[in-house]
Motif scaffolding. Structure first.
Motif, mmCIF file in Angstrom:
data_model
loop_
_atom_site.group_PDB
_atom_site.id
_atom_site.type_symbol
_atom_site.label_atom_id
_atom_site.label_comp_id
_atom_site.label_asym_id
_atom_site.label_seq_id
_atom_site.Cartn_x
_atom_site.Cartn_y
_atom_site.Cartn_z
ATOM 1 N N UNK A 67 -26.917 82.109 -12.502
ATOM 2 C CA UNK A 67 -27.157 82.194 -11.066
ATOM 3 C C UNK A 67 -28.112 83.347 -10.780
ATOM 4 N N UNK A 68 -29.231 83.054 -10.111
ATOM 5 C CA UNK A 68 -30.173 84.101 -9.724
ATOM 6 C C UNK A 68 -29.738 84.726 -8.405
ATOM 7 N N UNK A 69 -29.895 86.032 -8.302
ATOM 8 C CA UNK A 69 -29.545 86.775 -7.091
ATOM 9 C C UNK A 69 -30.835 87.228 -6.424
ATOM 10 N N UNK A 70 -31.024 86.848 -5.125
ATOM 11 C CA UNK A 70 -32.300 87.109 -4.452
ATOM 12 C C UNK A 70 -32.056 87.699 -3.067
ATOM 13 N N UNK A 71 -32.692 88.838 -2.774
ATOM 14 C CA UNK A 71 -32.677 89.411 -1.422
ATOM 15 C C UNK A 71 -33.850 88.834 -0.655
ATOM 16 N N UNK A 72 -33.577 88.297 0.558
ATOM 17 C CA UNK A 72 -34.625 87.615 1.308
ATOM 18 C C UNK A 72 -34.678 88.109 2.744
ATOM 19 N N UNK A 73 -35.666 87.576 3.504
ATOM 20 C CA UNK A 73 -35.943 88.106 4.839
ATOM 21 C C UNK A 73 -35.437 87.219 5.974
ATOM 22 N N UNK A 74 -34.559 86.274 5.684
ATOM 23 C CA UNK A 74 -33.976 85.483 6.762
ATOM 24 C C UNK A 74 -32.816 86.251 7.388
ATOM 25 N N UNK A 75 -32.338 85.753 8.536
ATOM 26 C CA UNK A 75 -31.130 86.306 9.108
ATOM 27 C C UNK A 75 -29.919 85.802 8.336
ATOM 28 N N UNK A 76 -28.767 86.372 8.633
ATOM 29 C CA UNK A 76 -27.532 85.887 8.030
ATOM 30 C C UNK A 76 -27.113 86.677 6.811
ATOM 31 N N UNK A 77 -26.001 86.243 6.247
ATOM 32 C CA UNK A 77 -25.330 86.948 5.160
ATOM 33 C C UNK A 77 -25.598 86.224 3.842
ATOM 34 N N UNK A 78 -24.649 86.302 2.953
ATOM 35 C CA UNK A 78 -24.766 85.746 1.606
ATOM 36 C C UNK A 78 -24.500 84.243 1.614
ATOM 37 N N UNK A 79 -25.313 83.483 0.890
ATOM 38 C CA UNK A 79 -25.024 82.060 0.736
ATOM 39 C C UNK A 79 -25.463 81.590 -0.643
ATOM 40 N N UNK A 80 -25.055 80.378 -0.986
ATOM 41 C CA UNK A 80 -25.343 79.788 -2.300
ATOM 42 C C UNK A 80 -26.244 78.577 -2.148
ATOM 43 N N UNK A 81 -27.205 78.435 -3.079
ATOM 44 C CA UNK A 81 -28.015 77.229 -3.188
ATOM 45 C C UNK A 81 -27.900 76.692 -4.603
ATOM 46 N N UNK A 82 -27.920 75.376 -4.735
ATOM 47 C CA UNK A 82 -27.851 74.808 -6.066
ATOM 48 C C UNK A 82 -28.197 73.338 -6.082
ATOM 49 N N UNK A 83 -28.242 72.745 -7.265
ATOM 50 C CA UNK A 83 -28.557 71.323 -7.402
ATOM 51 C C UNK A 83 -27.613 70.453 -6.579
ATOM 52 N N UNK A 84 -28.137 69.333 -6.086
ATOM 53 C CA UNK A 84 -27.384 68.366 -5.285
ATOM 54 C C UNK A 84 -27.000 68.905 -3.908
ATOM 55 N N UNK A 85 -27.645 69.985 -3.518
ATOM 56 C CA UNK A 85 -27.540 70.500 -2.143
ATOM 57 C C UNK A 85 -28.922 70.303 -1.526
ATOM 58 N N UNK A 86 -28.982 69.659 -0.375
ATOM 59 C CA UNK A 86 -30.273 69.450 0.275
ATOM 60 C C UNK A 86 -30.638 70.684 1.086
ATOM 61 N N UNK A 87 -31.727 71.323 0.673
ATOM 62 C CA UNK A 87 -32.251 72.485 1.397
ATOM 63 C C UNK A 87 -33.441 72.023 2.216
ATOM 64 N N UNK A 88 -33.473 72.417 3.465
ATOM 65 C CA UNK A 88 -34.574 72.057 4.339
ATOM 66 C C UNK A 88 -35.196 73.293 4.956
ATOM 67 N N UNK A 89 -36.517 73.386 4.872
ATOM 68 C CA UNK A 89 -37.252 74.492 5.482
ATOM 69 C C UNK A 89 -38.167 73.937 6.563
ATOM 70 N N UNK A 90 -37.719 73.948 7.840
ATOM 71 C CA UNK A 90 -38.608 73.558 8.942
ATOM 72 C C UNK A 90 -39.564 74.717 9.247
ATOM 73 N N UNK A 91 -40.842 74.463 9.110
ATOM 74 C CA UNK A 91 -41.870 75.457 9.420
ATOM 75 C C UNK A 91 -42.540 74.972 10.699
ATOM 76 N N UNK A 92 -41.946 75.393 11.818
ATOM 77 C CA UNK A 92 -42.293 74.841 13.127
ATOM 78 C C UNK A 92 -42.852 75.935 14.032
ATOM 79 N N UNK A 93 -43.914 75.598 14.760
ATOM 80 C CA UNK A 93 -44.439 76.491 15.794
ATOM 81 C C UNK A 93 -43.661 76.239 17.075
#
Length: 228
Positions: A67-93
């Protein structure tokens, strides 16, 4: 309009860099709104609101489990991402939608709620928490960054949602998900008792976003094909 890109399994940092480039292009007027749909290898991310006590292992122990541990610039706390989980990044103006950050979060929740209804799953909200819930278990986490445009007035969103489809929920035992101890997590597979087709989930999520935001969805390549 928003363009849909289905990217498969993408390392977290690669997807993060991609988001930054697209946000810059949207700000410069060289790209349209986009929705990236993908999966990540096993990753635990720490948003700007993270508390270290919500990490239940050391960085070395996470690495031992792949498991890779990554500090990022989104709001919110700790969460998990992994295979068979659908991640969506809306890049909307959001400049044409009143730059309303609160309304945007509710719209993302609603798009996922609409998508889940296709399987008879009744997703809901649980104020004051952000995300989509089924009963007392979270099925989708949401964490967003509102980037201020340099050339366009208004926000351009990045990061987004993680919907548990056929996710191995045991990995959530390695963290306190989003810092919430009193409630658990669930997945579409757990609720329905069978594996769910990821391609169809993506289709329904795209439909949900198009319905809620009122924008037509264009699959990657369609515009180029039409132009050719």
């Amino acid at each position: 309009m928003f363009e849909v890109k289905r990217l498969g399994l993408v390392p977290y940092h690669e997807a993060w860099d991609m988001q930054k480039q697209i946000v810059k292009s949207i700000d410069e007027g060289n790209a349209s709104n986009q929705l990236l749909l993908l999966e990540h290898p096993h990753t635990v991310t720490m948003g700007r609101g993270s508390h270290m006590e919500n990490l239940l292992l050391t960085k070395e122990q996470y690495a031992e489990r792949g498991v890779e541990l990554v500090e990022i610039d989104r709001g919110g706390d700790v969460t998990y991402h992994g295979p068979e989980q659908l991640v969506g990044y809306p890049l909307f103006y959001l400049g044409e939608r009143g730059n309303d950050a609160h309304a945007y979060l509710r719209d993302v929740e609603e798009a996922l709620i609409v998508a889940l209804r296709n399987w008879g799953i009744e997703g809901d909200r649980k104020p004051p928490y952000t995300g989509v819930w089924v009963g007392d278990e979270k099925i989708a986490a949401i964490g967003v960054k509102f980037n201020r445009g340099r050339q366009r007035k208004g926000y351009i969103t990045s990061h987004g949602f993680a919907l548990n489809v056929n996710t191995d929920l045991r990995y959530f035992n390695l963290i306190v998900p989003c810092g919430i101890q009193q409630y658990g997590v669930t997945s579409m597979e757990k609720i329905l008792g069978k594996r769910i087709d990821m391609a169809e989930v993506m289709n329904q999520v795209v439909r949900g976003f198009s319905q809620v935001f009122g924008w037509p969805a264009v699959e990657e390549g369609e515009r180029r094909n039409e132009a050719g």
